[in-house]
Design a protein around this motif. Structure first.
Motif, PDB file in Angstrom:
ATOM      1  N   MET A  36      82.641   0.232  68.469  1.00 30.28           N
ATOM      2  CA  MET A  36      82.370   1.674  68.758  1.00 30.28           C
ATOM      3  C   MET A  36      83.190   2.477  67.119  1.00 30.28           C
ATOM      4  O   MET A  36      82.344   2.939  66.328  1.00 30.28           O
ATOM      5  N   MET A  37      83.940   1.998  66.621  1.00 32.25           N
ATOM      6  CA  MET A  37      84.992   2.428  65.640  1.00 32.25           C
ATOM      7  C   MET A  37      83.325   2.112  63.879  1.00 32.25           C
ATOM      8  O   MET A  37      83.459   2.762  63.495  1.00 32.25           O
TER       9      MET A  37
ATOM     10  N   HIS B 125      80.636   1.131  64.184  1.00 31.35           N
ATOM     11  CA  HIS B 125      79.017   1.929  64.402  1.00 31.35           C
ATOM     12  C   HIS B 125      79.918   3.707  63.478  1.00 31.35           C
ATOM     13  O   HIS B 125      78.755   3.473  62.378  1.00 31.35           O
ATOM     14  N   ALA B 126      80.809   3.737  64.214  1.00 32.30           N
ATOM     15  CA  ALA B 126      81.458   5.229  63.636  1.00 32.30           C
ATOM     16  C   ALA B 126      81.320   5.553  61.975  1.00 32.30           C
ATOM     17  O   ALA B 126      80.982   6.175  60.991  1.00 32.30           O
ATOM     18  N   THR B 127      81.882   3.748  61.188  1.00 31.64           N
ATOM     19  CA  THR B 127      82.680   4.273  60.772  1.00 31.64           C
ATOM     20  C   THR B 127      81.581   3.170  59.514  1.00 31.64           C
ATOM     21  O   THR B 127      81.436   3.541  58.392  1.00 31.64           O
TER      22      THR B 127
ATOM     23  N   GLY C  95      85.963  -0.836  71.642  1.00 29.96           N
ATOM     24  CA  GLY C  95      86.440   0.235  71.228  1.00 29.96           C
ATOM     25  C   GLY C  95      86.199   0.285  69.358  1.00 29.96           C
ATOM     26  O   GLY C  95      85.697   0.792  68.864  1.00 29.96           O
ATOM     27  N   ALA C  96      86.321  -1.257  69.143  1.00 31.58           N
ATOM     28  CA  ALA C  96      86.150  -1.974  67.637  1.00 31.58           C
ATOM     29  C   ALA C  96      84.690  -1.894  67.111  1.00 31.58           C
ATOM     30  O   ALA C  96      84.650  -1.128  66.180  1.00 31.58           O
TER      31      ALA C  96
ATOM     32  N   HIS D  90      87.315  -2.727  61.948  1.00 34.15           N
ATOM     33  CA  HIS D  90      87.340  -2.288  62.466  1.00 34.15           C
ATOM     34  C   HIS D  90      87.028  -4.212  63.882  1.00 34.15           C
ATOM     35  O   HIS D  90      87.732  -3.674  64.566  1.00 34.15           O
TER      36      HIS D  90
END
Lengths: 197, 197
Positions: A160-161, A163-165, A157-158, A170
């Motif tokens: 992914m987030m 990467h997103a932000t 999850g870290a 994260h």
DNA sequence: GTCTATATGTGGATAGAC
DNA sequence: GTCTATCCACATATAGAC
């Protein structure tokens, strides 16, 4: 840096697959990156699938091979922390390209059963390894497995987030959380498992 | 189910992009799924990028539009739980295909800056929304944002791991964790925020 | 083993009849 | 608006000279 052609091709393919995604990786580009004509590539790889297979195998190895290193840390707590901190070491790449395993799964898992992909198997195997460590820390089997699942979820999850932000915060937050839980389970080893070289 | 051709094409593209990945989505297949010849597609979409754009827009809307529903739940705690429970409702799809937003990010984020992709923006926006809810629950601004980041990491990590293992248990565990944290922050509202229709 | 040239197939896109 | 026919670019893969 000098290596035989097969190795140069493999390395170029892994890098390009991670940076641009496996789908848009073209053999001509791989050959160009390895500084050789397209025809030469076919001496080392029979088909494009062979290249993709090599990428997946390389990626799996990069993660699974480290289990031995973490195990050598001396204690289950230190081993688990060593695993978690790998994300910190890679945080820049995670923010830029995402988790190599996770993004590969997102691509290959759309076809075959995700659990049959190399990427899926890596995550399953790492979860099993972590569960063993947590069990060695004194948790019952079920609790150890649940804790391992929590750990992998947090790390994925870290990534992914991040990467997103684009924010590596994260990753650091997730690892801090994980370390806190490990310390809570093994308070007497909290100081032992310090930084590793 | 009956809809005009443009709508049928858009729906087919969204479905196919989610199931097989945006990269291997071909316009011929989209047209076939919408039961019309390839040529007709070009009346509604000028280029392939337009189709991809429509997919991303549709996907964004599917998630962002629900914020209003969650807000209508009556309390910040109920709103947050409504958000979290969406994953439960989708757990089958998450295990089979992964998080629609996350997998799209894994594909589009390999090109442009991830934060500039629709998928990346959705995750950022949902994090901001969750932070507002946690703030309304009484947390200081920084703490609320940290809690929101934790929530999104948990949900995305759960989707990823559910996809990798094929086991929806990951989703339920993550949501249970999130609900527990919400209840801890708003104990007096723990009973109010029950099941929604 | 290595390379050039080329075959083959597929997918995006356009032209133009209806 | 809708469809057929076709063009064109590109990627995989092969043939065969060196």
């Amino acid at each position: 840096m000098r290596a035989n052609k097969g190795e140069r091709l493999r390395a170029a393919a892994v890098q390009m697959a991670y940076e641009q995604g496996l789908e848009r990786l073209t053999l001509a580009n791989v050959a160009a990156a390895a500084e050789m004509p397209l025809g030469s590539l076919y001496y080392y790889f029979k088909t494009r699938d062979d290249v993709a297979e090599a990428v997946a195998t390389d990626l799996s190895g990069q993660f699974l091979d480290r289990k031995a290193d973490w195990d050598a840390a001396g204690s289950p707590a230190a081993a688990l922390k060593g695993f978690a901190r790998m994300s910190i070491a890679l945080e820049g790449q995670l923010a830029r390209y995402g988790c190599p395993v996770g993004t590969l799964l997102a691509q290959t898992g759309k076809l075959a059963e995700p659990t049959e992909t190399r990427a899926g198997q890596v995550l399953v195997e790492l979860t099993g390894w972590a569960a063993t460590q947590f069990a060695a820390l004194g948790l019952a089997k079920d609790a150890a497995q649940a804790e391992a699942r929590r750990m992998l979820r947090g790390l994925e999850g870290a990534a992914m987030m991040a990467h997103a932000t684009g924010d590596t915060l994260h990753v650091r937050e997730a690892v801090t959380e994980i370390e806190a839980r490990i310390d809570a389970l093994a308070p007497e080893q909290a100081e032992i498992s310090g930084e590793d070289a």
